[in-house]
Design a protein around this motif. Structure first.
Motif, mmCIF file in Angstrom:
data_model
loop_
_atom_site.group_PDB
_atom_site.id
_atom_site.type_symbol
_atom_site.label_atom_id
_atom_site.label_comp_id
_atom_site.label_asym_id
_atom_site.label_seq_id
_atom_site.Cartn_x
_atom_site.Cartn_y
_atom_site.Cartn_z
ATOM 1 N N GLN A 85 0.830 -1.208 0.000
ATOM 2 C CA GLN A 85 0.000 0.000 0.000
ATOM 3 C C GLN A 85 0.865 1.259 0.000
ATOM 4 O O GLN A 85 0.561 2.245 -0.688
ATOM 5 N N GLU A 86 1.951 1.233 0.756
ATOM 6 C CA GLU A 86 2.822 2.409 0.904
ATOM 7 C C GLU A 86 3.912 2.480 -0.161
ATOM 8 O O GLU A 86 4.823 3.297 -0.080
ATOM 9 N N LYS A 87 3.830 1.578 -1.152
ATOM 10 C CA LYS A 87 4.743 1.557 -2.301
ATOM 11 C C LYS A 87 6.189 1.264 -1.921
ATOM 12 O O LYS A 87 7.125 1.677 -2.610
ATOM 13 N N GLN A 88 6.369 0.557 -0.815
ATOM 14 C CA GLN A 88 7.708 0.101 -0.451
ATOM 15 C C GLN A 88 8.110 -1.108 -1.280
ATOM 16 O O GLN A 88 9.290 -1.401 -1.444
ATOM 17 N N ASP A 90 6.606 -3.570 -4.916
ATOM 18 C CA ASP A 90 5.768 -3.492 -6.118
ATOM 19 C C ASP A 90 4.690 -4.564 -6.154
ATOM 20 O O ASP A 90 3.711 -4.445 -6.892
ATOM 21 N N ARG A 240 -0.861 -3.350 -6.603
ATOM 22 C CA ARG A 240 -1.799 -2.238 -6.526
ATOM 23 C C ARG A 240 -2.639 -2.211 -7.807
ATOM 24 O O ARG A 240 -2.130 -2.529 -8.886
ATOM 25 N N ASP A 243 -1.596 -2.050 -11.731
ATOM 26 C CA ASP A 243 -0.255 -2.580 -12.002
ATOM 27 C C ASP A 243 -0.291 -3.996 -12.561
ATOM 28 O O ASP A 243 0.721 -4.477 -13.090
#
Length: 277
Positions: A85-88, A90, A240, A243
């Motif tokens: 969720q926090e894009k840490q 992919d 996400r 993607d």
């Protein structure tokens, strides 16, 4: 050598030098723009076993396609969805659809399933009995306490004829209070999933997720009974939303759904892990 000739020679060398530098730069840029030397890194968070092992198996093949697979294993798997969720990261690879749906609803995650890879048939293990028929009245059984896996464990007991759940249960959610029939008066200990292998000596049986069986170095062949290959609990590649259509994500799913991976899974894990493709 005459002064004029020396100056001419210096000019020729200078032009050649600058011309050579320009030629090299253009060549490198063209190669990169052409995509031949360009690579993309995809960071995937995963459970240690078997997920990370399966991902690491396909890394060399993906590298040939220009995809650098960076496999990240977190000690706390519950952090893999927040990390996505926090894009840490992919993508992540550790959960099945019922679990994903339950946490997405609770946390408001806007995720999509890019593909499914394998099923880890949840199984019933015991240090005290050799058959489900040996379960006595009041036998104590440990089950995972998270909603989707708790339902899954109870459903497994139902398919074995040991209990019967209330009708109309939705969203893959049930607890022992949803048991309608319990002829052997089985007692249930709701335990954190990671602790199930450890409490095995203290109960008559424990229903354990296969990845935890493997991590605890238990023999998956010793399950008294387990889910079959029709289980809806296939482990997924989750990204996400939006993607899932990325070229590199599709390539990763294709690699994970290959005959090579199917053979790797069967050879390495036997009955503990079943390909879901």
């Amino acid at each position: 050598m005459k002064k004029k000739s020396v100056i001419s020679l210096i000019l020729v060398l200078a032009v050649g030098l600058f011309s050579g530098c320009g030629s090299s730069s253009d060549s490198k840029s063209t190669s990169s723009e052409g995509g031949k030397s360009k690579s993309v890194t995809v960071k995937i968070g995963a459970a240690a076993v078997p997920h990370a092992e399966i991902l690491n198996h396909v890394k060399p093949a993906l590298a040939k396609e220009g995809i650098n697979l960076d496999v990240v294993v977190l000690d706390d798997e519950d952090q893999l969805n927040p990390a996505l969720q926090e894009k840490q990261i992919d993508a992540n690879y550790f959960q099945h659809l019922p679990y994903l749906e339950s946490v997405a609803k609770e946390k408001g995650y806007d995720f999509a399933v890019a593909g499914k890879v394998h099923v880890e048939p949840i199984g019933f293990y015991s240090n005290k009995i050799k058959s489900k028929d040996e379960l006595k009245s009041g036998s104590k059984i440990a089950i995972p306490n998270n909603p989707s896996n708790e339902y899954r464990a109870l459903k497994l007991l139902e398919t074995q004829g040991l209990i019967k759940l209330k009708s109309g249960i939705a969203n893959y959610s049930a607890t022992p209070s949803d048991i309608a029939e319990n002829p052997k008066n089985l007692q249930f200990a709701e335990v954190d999933a990671a602790q199930l292998p450890r409490v095995l000596p203290d109960v008559d049986g424990s229903i354990i997720n296969t990845n935890l069986v493997l991590e605890a170095k238990l023999d998956p062949n010793k399950a008294l009974f387990r889910e079959d290959s029709k289980s809806p609990y296939a482990n997924l590649i989750v990204v996400r939303k939006g993607d899932e259509n990325k070229k590199e994500i599709k390539a990763i799913v294709k690699a994970l759904n290959s005959e090579d991976v199917k053979n790797f899974i069967k050879k390495k894990y036997g009955v503990a892990v079943v390909p879901a493709f």
